[in-house]
Design an enzyme around this catalytic site. Sequence first.
Site, PDB file in Angstrom:
ATOM      1  N   ARG A 181       0.785  -1.233   0.000  1.00 42.63           N
ATOM      2  CA  ARG A 181       0.000   0.000   0.000  1.00 42.63           C
ATOM      3  C   ARG A 181       0.821   1.289   0.000  1.00 42.63           C
ATOM      4  O   ARG A 181       0.253   2.369   0.056  1.00 42.63           O
ATOM      5  CB  ARG A 181      -0.997   0.041   1.162  1.00 42.63           C
ATOM      6  CG  ARG A 181      -1.967  -1.104   1.145  1.00 42.63           C
ATOM      7  CD  ARG A 181      -3.160  -0.910   2.004  1.00 42.63           C
ATOM      8  NE  ARG A 181      -2.861  -0.544   3.373  1.00 42.63           N
ATOM      9  CZ  ARG A 181      -3.775  -0.120   4.231  1.00 42.63           C
ATOM     10  NH1 ARG A 181      -5.029  -0.014   3.862  1.00 42.63           N
ATOM     11  NH2 ARG A 181      -3.445   0.184   5.455  1.00 42.63           N
ATOM     12  N   ASP A 182       2.149   1.203  -0.084  1.00 44.20           N
ATOM     13  CA  ASP A 182       2.952   2.427  -0.177  1.00 44.20           C
ATOM     14  C   ASP A 182       4.232   2.171  -0.960  1.00 44.20           C
ATOM     15  O   ASP A 182       5.315   2.606  -0.573  1.00 44.20           O
ATOM     16  CB  ASP A 182       3.267   2.988   1.208  1.00 44.20           C
ATOM     17  CG  ASP A 182       3.710   4.451   1.176  1.00 44.20           C
ATOM     18  OD1 ASP A 182       3.452   5.140   0.158  1.00 44.20           O
ATOM     19  OD2 ASP A 182       4.313   4.914   2.161  1.00 44.20           O
ATOM     20  N   LEU A 183       4.102   1.452  -2.085  1.00 41.05           N
ATOM     21  CA  LEU A 183       5.271   1.231  -2.935  1.00 41.05           C
ATOM     22  C   LEU A 183       5.650   2.543  -3.603  1.00 41.05           C
ATOM     23  O   LEU A 183       4.813   3.204  -4.222  1.00 41.05           O
ATOM     24  CB  LEU A 183       4.968   0.176  -4.005  1.00 41.05           C
ATOM     25  CG  LEU A 183       4.972  -1.268  -3.542  1.00 41.05           C
ATOM     26  CD1 LEU A 183       4.503  -2.172  -4.669  1.00 41.05           C
ATOM     27  CD2 LEU A 183       6.342  -1.684  -3.059  1.00 41.05           C
TER      28      LEU A 183
END
Length: 192
Positions: A50-52
């Site tokens: 969810r935060d690449l």
Amino acid sequence: MAYAECGSLFEFLHGSEQREYTMAMAIDWMIQCIQGINHMHSMEPILIHRDLKTANLLLTKNYRNLKIGDFGNATDLGTMMTDMSGTAGYIAPKVLLGNTYTEKCDIYSFGIVLWEVMARRKPFHHLSDPNTIAKMYLPTKDERPILFDIIPNCEKFRFVIENCWDQEPKNRPTVKEIQLTDIPCLNIIMRP
């Protein structure tokens, strides 16, 4: 957690000591990223990062090895996900709209990361004021970074990127379907 002595990919690309790299090196980083995403998406239950983003991709061993870091927003697929987790410029449209989403949000983010590595530009750099609100609004209207920033004659990258950041999650490939081999421009030097 292991120490990543070479810092983040973001620092490598955009920091004060911007280094040259080859297309082959960039592809190798992206293959390693795909392998990491595949590991997460193969878990039971599926783990979604969810935060690449390039700031969460860490380099080791003389800038050769890439590892995914910062799992602060990671969650499993079984969790009801409607909160907006991630970083402006990398967040998938469904996440921005507050809809329930799946592992395909990581695929969208990978498409942005792949574009950033191949263009050597920050997402939405072309805006006169690339602020957080603009970078969060534009993807919901099917706007993306400029594909023509990618090196000429590398149509395969454009194809992969466009598929990864498709507006509809169901149209995005799974991580196992992303192929970055057989690229004809491996000897190109990427300069700052």
